[in-house]
Design a protein around this motif. Structure first.
Motif, mmCIF file in Angstrom:
data_model
loop_
_atom_site.group_PDB
_atom_site.id
_atom_site.type_symbol
_atom_site.label_atom_id
_atom_site.label_comp_id
_atom_site.label_asym_id
_atom_site.label_seq_id
_atom_site.Cartn_x
_atom_site.Cartn_y
_atom_site.Cartn_z
ATOM 1 N N TYR A 133 -9.601 -38.170 -4.510
ATOM 2 C CA TYR A 133 -10.055 -38.084 -3.123
ATOM 3 C C TYR A 133 -9.150 -38.881 -2.194
ATOM 4 C CZ TYR A 133 -14.613 -35.953 -4.293
ATOM 5 O OH TYR A 133 -15.612 -35.115 -4.696
ATOM 6 N N GLY A 134 -8.849 -38.285 -1.053
ATOM 7 C CA GLY A 134 -8.111 -38.973 -0.009
ATOM 8 C C GLY A 134 -6.612 -39.083 -0.233
ATOM 9 N N GLU A 138 -13.112 -32.166 -2.880
ATOM 10 C CA GLU A 138 -12.423 -33.251 -2.174
ATOM 11 C C GLU A 138 -13.433 -34.008 -1.339
ATOM 12 O OE1 GLU A 138 -10.311 -35.340 -1.200
ATOM 13 O OE2 GLU A 138 -8.289 -34.677 -1.541
ATOM 14 N N ALA A 139 -12.964 -35.012 -0.649
ATOM 15 C CA ALA A 139 -13.826 -35.768 0.254
ATOM 16 C C ALA A 139 -13.919 -35.080 1.616
ATOM 17 C CB ALA A 139 -13.292 -37.187 0.422
ATOM 18 N N GLU A 140 -13.035 -34.101 1.844
ATOM 19 C CA GLU A 140 -13.018 -33.355 3.098
ATOM 20 C C GLU A 140 -12.602 -31.918 2.811
ATOM 21 O OE1 GLU A 140 -8.546 -34.726 4.413
ATOM 22 O OE2 GLU A 140 -10.248 -36.008 4.880
ATOM 23 N N VAL A 141 -12.731 -31.053 3.804
ATOM 24 C CA VAL A 141 -12.341 -29.655 3.645
ATOM 25 C C VAL A 141 -10.842 -29.591 3.375
ATOM 26 C CG1 VAL A 141 -12.159 -27.413 4.809
ATOM 27 C CG2 VAL A 141 -14.199 -28.824 5.131
ATOM 28 N N THR A 159 -17.480 -23.597 2.826
ATOM 29 C CA THR A 159 -17.452 -25.030 2.541
ATOM 30 C C THR A 159 -18.888 -25.486 2.355
ATOM 31 O OG1 THR A 159 -17.540 -25.664 4.877
ATOM 32 C CG2 THR A 159 -15.364 -25.491 3.885
ATOM 33 N N ARG A 172 -21.194 -29.266 1.330
ATOM 34 C CA ARG A 172 -21.161 -30.710 1.102
ATOM 35 C C ARG A 172 -22.234 -31.088 0.090
ATOM 36 N NH1 ARG A 172 -19.094 -35.253 2.843
ATOM 37 N NH2 ARG A 172 -17.942 -34.360 4.568
ATOM 38 N N ASP A 202 -20.791 -37.193 -1.133
ATOM 39 C CA ASP A 202 -19.441 -37.476 -0.633
ATOM 40 C C ASP A 202 -18.428 -36.421 -1.071
ATOM 41 O OD1 ASP A 202 -19.297 -38.153 -3.319
ATOM 42 O OD2 ASP A 202 -18.218 -40.033 -2.981
ATOM 43 N N VAL A 204 -16.973 -32.552 -0.812
ATOM 44 C CA VAL A 204 -16.923 -31.318 -0.057
ATOM 45 C C VAL A 204 -16.283 -30.266 -0.952
ATOM 46 C CG1 VAL A 204 -15.974 -30.128 1.960
ATOM 47 C CG2 VAL A 204 -16.770 -32.496 2.150
ATOM 48 N N THR A 240 -14.646 -26.704 -1.090
ATOM 49 C CA THR A 240 -13.997 -25.678 -0.286
ATOM 50 C C THR A 240 -13.717 -24.490 -1.189
ATOM 51 O OG1 THR A 240 -12.920 -27.397 1.050
ATOM 52 C CG2 THR A 240 -12.014 -25.174 1.212
#
Length: 186
Positions: free
Chosen positions: A128-129, A156-159, A171, A173, A176, A178, A180
């Motif tokens: 992640y990140g 991941e932690a984001e899209v 997408t 959630r 923590d 996400v 996609t």
């Protein structure tokens, strides 16, 4: 950590417990894995699992690819460059009895060798990140690892922003995490 469904349902896999931050191992929880496979097999995407060639990038323990094999995927290639991950992968593949359907590669995902055959179902679970998702997908595309029409699930932690040739489908959630969902387009 266990296999949720299919032939190996209920089988406990070797685990890193809460994870191994030094090795960037953060296993997908049973709950998230169950949600992923409920979504995959819920009809919206047909049946992308049965008979599929699976690619599990940043495989870690291999739980996602092994879950797919348990549910009828034809084969899986597990790619992770970490030593702890390679040990867990081999142990979990042996526990499930899926050695004949599995291959493990210990390579940097951004420098993949050419694919023996393209995969129709791809799991991507980078640290992640770290921003490794798009570059790993681009390397997989360049190496011929992604079949036309393949379904790709990125955790991941984001899209994850898809590189060219991939279309964003959904997408979701989960805490923590996400998820996609992408499709490889022609």
């Amino acid at each position: 950590m266990r296999i949720i469904g299919g032939e190996n349902r209920g089988l406990t896999l070797a685990s890193v417990g809460k994870g191994d931050p030094g090795a960037h191992l953060r296993p997908t929880t049973d709950r998230v894995r169950e949600s992923i496979f409920n979504m995959l097999l819920g009809g919206r995407y047909g049946d992308p699992v049965t008979g599929a060639r699976v690619l599990d990038l940043f495989a870690g323990t291999g739980a996602l690819g092994l879950e797919a094999l348990s549910r009828g995927a034809a084969s899986a290639v597990f790619i992770d460059s970490g030593r702890p991950a390679q040990k867990l992968l081999r142990e979990n593949i042996a526990k499930t009895g899926r050695q004949d359907q599995s291959a493990c590669l210990s390579v940097d995902i951004r420098r993949l060798p050419p694919a023996p055959a393209p995969a129709e179902l791809i799991f991507l679970d980078p640290p992640y990140g770290a921003g490794l998702g798009p570059s790993a997908l681009a390397a997989a595309q360049a190496g011929g690892w992604i079949a036309l029409g393949a379904l790709i699930l990125c955790e991941e932690a984001e899209v994850v922003t898809p590189p060219g040739g991939l279309t964003l489908l959904d997408t979701r959630r989960y805490g923590d995490t996400v998820l996609t969902v992408l499709r490889a387009e022609g």
